[in-house]
Design a protein around this motif. Structure first.
Motif, PDB file in Angstrom:
ATOM      1  N   MET A   1      -6.432  -2.517  -3.902  1.00 32.47           N
ATOM      2  CA  MET A   1      -5.618  -3.658  -3.480  1.00 32.47           C
ATOM      3  C   MET A   1      -6.447  -4.940  -3.452  1.00 32.47           C
ATOM      4  O   MET A   1      -5.973  -5.998  -3.870  1.00 32.47           O
TER       5      MET A   1
ATOM      6  N   LYS B   1      -2.071   2.680  -3.415  1.00 37.28           N
ATOM      7  CA  LYS B   1      -3.396   2.211  -3.815  1.00 37.28           C
ATOM      8  C   LYS B   1      -4.342   2.210  -2.618  1.00 37.28           C
ATOM      9  O   LYS B   1      -3.925   2.065  -1.473  1.00 37.28           O
TER      10      LYS B   1
ATOM     11  N   ARG C   1      -4.876  -7.012   6.808  1.00 37.72           N
ATOM     12  CA  ARG C   1      -4.033  -5.828   6.986  1.00 37.72           C
ATOM     13  C   ARG C   1      -3.881  -5.464   8.457  1.00 37.72           C
ATOM     14  O   ARG C   1      -2.860  -4.947   8.880  1.00 37.72           O
TER      15      ARG C   1
ATOM     16  N   GLN D   1       0.826  -1.201   0.000  1.00 41.72           N
ATOM     17  CA  GLN D   1       0.000   0.000   0.000  1.00 41.72           C
ATOM     18  C   GLN D   1       0.864   1.256   0.000  1.00 41.72           C
ATOM     19  O   GLN D   1       0.597   2.209  -0.738  1.00 41.72           O
TER      20      GLN D   1
ATOM     21  N   TYR E   1      -7.644   0.612  -0.440  1.00 41.05           N
ATOM     22  CA  TYR E   1      -8.007  -0.751  -0.044  1.00 41.05           C
ATOM     23  C   TYR E   1      -8.805  -1.437  -1.155  1.00 41.05           C
ATOM     24  O   TYR E   1      -8.610  -2.622  -1.425  1.00 41.05           O
TER      25      TYR E   1
END
Length: 95
Positions: A29, A24, A44, A19, A26
Motif C-alpha cells: 500500500m 495488500k 492508518r 487494505q 502495508y
C-alpha cells in the motif's frame, strides 16, 4: 446532534477499506500511495498529520486501483439536506 468526523478519521477508514478489499500488505500500500511505510502506519491508525498533497495522492491511488474503497467510506458532507444547516448550527455553536 450530528457527529462531526475528522478528515483524519475518513482517511483512516479509506486506508482500512483499501487494505480489506485489495488484501495488500502495508508495504504494498505504501508503494501504491507513494508514501513511507511509517507514515502509512500513522495515517492508518489515525495518528498522522498528512499534507493535502499526500491526501490527494492516497485518494488518487485508491480511485485508480480500487474505487470500491471510496464507496465504503462515510465521507464528511455539508449542506445536502434541509436538516444539515440546523445540525451544523448545533455542532458549531459560537463560543
Amino acid at each position: 446532534m450530528a457527529q462531526v468526523r475528522t478528515l483524519s478519521s475518513c482517511l483512516c477508514e479509506l486506508i482500512a477499506a483499501y487494505q480489506e478489499l485489495t488484501k495488500k500488505s502495508y508495504t504494498e500500500m505504501a508503494l501504491d500511495f507513494g508514501i513511507t511505510l511509517s507514515n502509512l502506519y500513522l495515517y492508518r491508525t489515525g495518528r498522522g498529520n498528512p499534507r493535502a498533497k499526500t491526501i490527494d495522492r492516497i485518494v488518487r491511488a485508491v480511485a485508480e486501483n480500487c474505487p470500491e474503497a471510496l464507496e465504503a467510506v462515510h465521507w464528511i458532507t455539508l449542506g445536502n439536506t434541509p436538516g444539515d444547516k440546523k445540525e451544523r448550527e448545533q455542532v458549531y455553536e459560537p463560543v
